[in-house]
Design a protein around this motif. Structure first.
Motif, mmCIF file in Angstrom:
data_model
loop_
_atom_site.group_PDB
_atom_site.id
_atom_site.type_symbol
_atom_site.label_atom_id
_atom_site.label_comp_id
_atom_site.label_asym_id
_atom_site.label_seq_id
_atom_site.Cartn_x
_atom_site.Cartn_y
_atom_site.Cartn_z
ATOM 1 N N ILE A 1 2.300 -4.083 5.948
ATOM 2 C CA ILE A 1 3.552 -3.354 5.824
ATOM 3 C C ILE A 1 3.631 -2.374 6.979
ATOM 4 O O ILE A 1 2.614 -1.877 7.468
ATOM 5 C CB ILE A 1 3.712 -2.646 4.459
ATOM 6 N N LEU A 2 4.831 -2.134 7.443
ATOM 7 C CA LEU A 2 5.027 -1.304 8.619
ATOM 8 C C LEU A 2 5.468 0.111 8.275
ATOM 9 O O LEU A 2 5.481 0.971 9.147
ATOM 10 C CB LEU A 2 6.061 -1.958 9.542
ATOM 11 N N HIS A 3 5.844 0.326 7.039
ATOM 12 C CA HIS A 3 6.399 1.619 6.629
ATOM 13 C C HIS A 3 6.159 1.782 5.134
ATOM 14 O O HIS A 3 6.246 0.805 4.384
ATOM 15 C CB HIS A 3 7.905 1.614 6.935
ATOM 16 N N PRO A 4 5.864 2.996 4.673
ATOM 17 C CA PRO A 4 5.676 3.196 3.230
ATOM 18 C C PRO A 4 6.859 2.714 2.384
ATOM 19 O O PRO A 4 6.665 2.284 1.248
ATOM 20 C CB PRO A 4 5.496 4.712 3.095
ATOM 21 N N TRP A 5 8.040 2.752 2.936
ATOM 22 C CA TRP A 5 9.212 2.317 2.178
ATOM 23 C C TRP A 5 9.191 0.823 1.881
ATOM 24 O O TRP A 5 9.955 0.343 1.071
ATOM 25 C CB TRP A 5 10.496 2.696 2.901
ATOM 26 N N GLU A 6 8.330 0.081 2.529
ATOM 27 C CA GLU A 6 8.202 -1.349 2.241
ATOM 28 C C GLU A 6 7.230 -1.631 1.096
ATOM 29 O O GLU A 6 7.131 -2.751 0.633
ATOM 30 C CB GLU A 6 7.704 -2.101 3.482
ATOM 31 N N SER A 7 6.529 -0.640 0.653
ATOM 32 C CA SER A 7 5.421 -0.839 -0.277
ATOM 33 C C SER A 7 5.814 -0.899 -1.748
ATOM 34 O O SER A 7 5.042 -1.391 -2.567
ATOM 35 C CB SER A 7 4.402 0.289 -0.104
ATOM 36 N N GLY A 8 6.967 -0.367 -2.090
ATOM 37 C CA GLY A 8 7.302 -0.209 -3.498
ATOM 38 C C GLY A 8 6.726 1.086 -4.056
ATOM 39 O O GLY A 8 6.962 1.448 -5.188
ATOM 40 N N GLU A 9 5.956 1.770 -3.239
ATOM 41 C CA GLU A 9 5.365 3.072 -3.579
ATOM 42 C C GLU A 9 5.866 4.092 -2.555
ATOM 43 O O GLU A 9 5.099 4.889 -2.016
ATOM 44 C CB GLU A 9 3.832 2.990 -3.543
ATOM 45 N N ASP A 10 7.166 4.084 -2.336
ATOM 46 C CA ASP A 10 7.802 4.781 -1.226
ATOM 47 C C ASP A 10 7.284 6.197 -0.968
ATOM 48 O O ASP A 10 6.769 6.488 0.088
ATOM 49 C CB ASP A 10 9.308 4.854 -1.434
ATOM 50 N N ASP A 11 7.488 7.075 -1.898
ATOM 51 C CA ASP A 11 7.177 8.486 -1.698
ATOM 52 C C ASP A 11 5.963 8.910 -2.514
ATOM 53 O O ASP A 11 5.802 10.068 -2.854
ATOM 54 C CB ASP A 11 8.388 9.344 -2.082
#
Length: 166
Positions: free
Chosen positions: A99-109
């Motif tokens: 994943i390239l960004h936390p927002w892609e993880s489903g665990e955003d913040d």
């Protein structure tokens, strides 16, 4: 994006009004030859829960013939998405999705990103001018990221754009 213009797994934005930042145009995804032509998108992927969701839709349906037709129609798109994750999003061929960004993880913040985010440094000049619309949308909630965290998320998007990552 896998197999041309397949964008059903990405974050999509309303074209009627901009009520969220970053809006689709911020991501500059139209630079990609695979970008959808008439849909605003972040270009970011999301966790691969679609196949499991389709399975549960079918299992819980009282209309098996209709959901079987749905599954036959959706299967090529599911296969494209998983193929994309197994190829484009696994450059190390480790069997793990990058994943390239936390927002892609489903665990955003989530706090799971705190340690990683703590290692990111930037200057104010590294960021574009923007207004946080998430604060307006949800109010002064404790669930939204701090300005420092949010700035790091935006900075990461800027890096992705500069490196042509999506």
């Amino acid at each position: 994006m896998p197999n041309g213009k397949t964008a059903w797994y990405l974050i999509l934005y309303s074209t009627r009004k901009k009520t969220y930042f970053p809006a689709a145009d911020f991501y500059e995804i139209t630079r990609s030859p695979n970008a959808p032509e008439h849909i605003g998108t972040s270009g970011m992927t999301q966790p691969p829960v679609h196949a499991l969701s389709c399975y549960y839709i079918h299992q819980n349906s009282e209309h098996k013939l209709e959901t079987t037709t749905f599954l036959k129609n959706i299967l090529p798109k599911l296969m494209n998405f998983h193929r994309y994750l197994l190829t484009d999003r696994d450059p190390e061929e480790s069997g793990l999705v990058t994943i390239l960004h936390p927002w892609e993880s489903g665990e955003d913040d989530s706090p799971i990103w705190d340690q990683t985010l703590s290692r990111i440094s930037f200057t104010k000049s590294d960021l574009p001018d923007f207004k946080r619309l998430d604060i307006i949308a949800v109010g002064a909630s404790e669930t939204i990221p701090s300005d420092d965290e949010y700035n790091k998320f935006i900075y990461m998007i800027e890096i992705m754009k500069k490196c042509h990552l999506k």
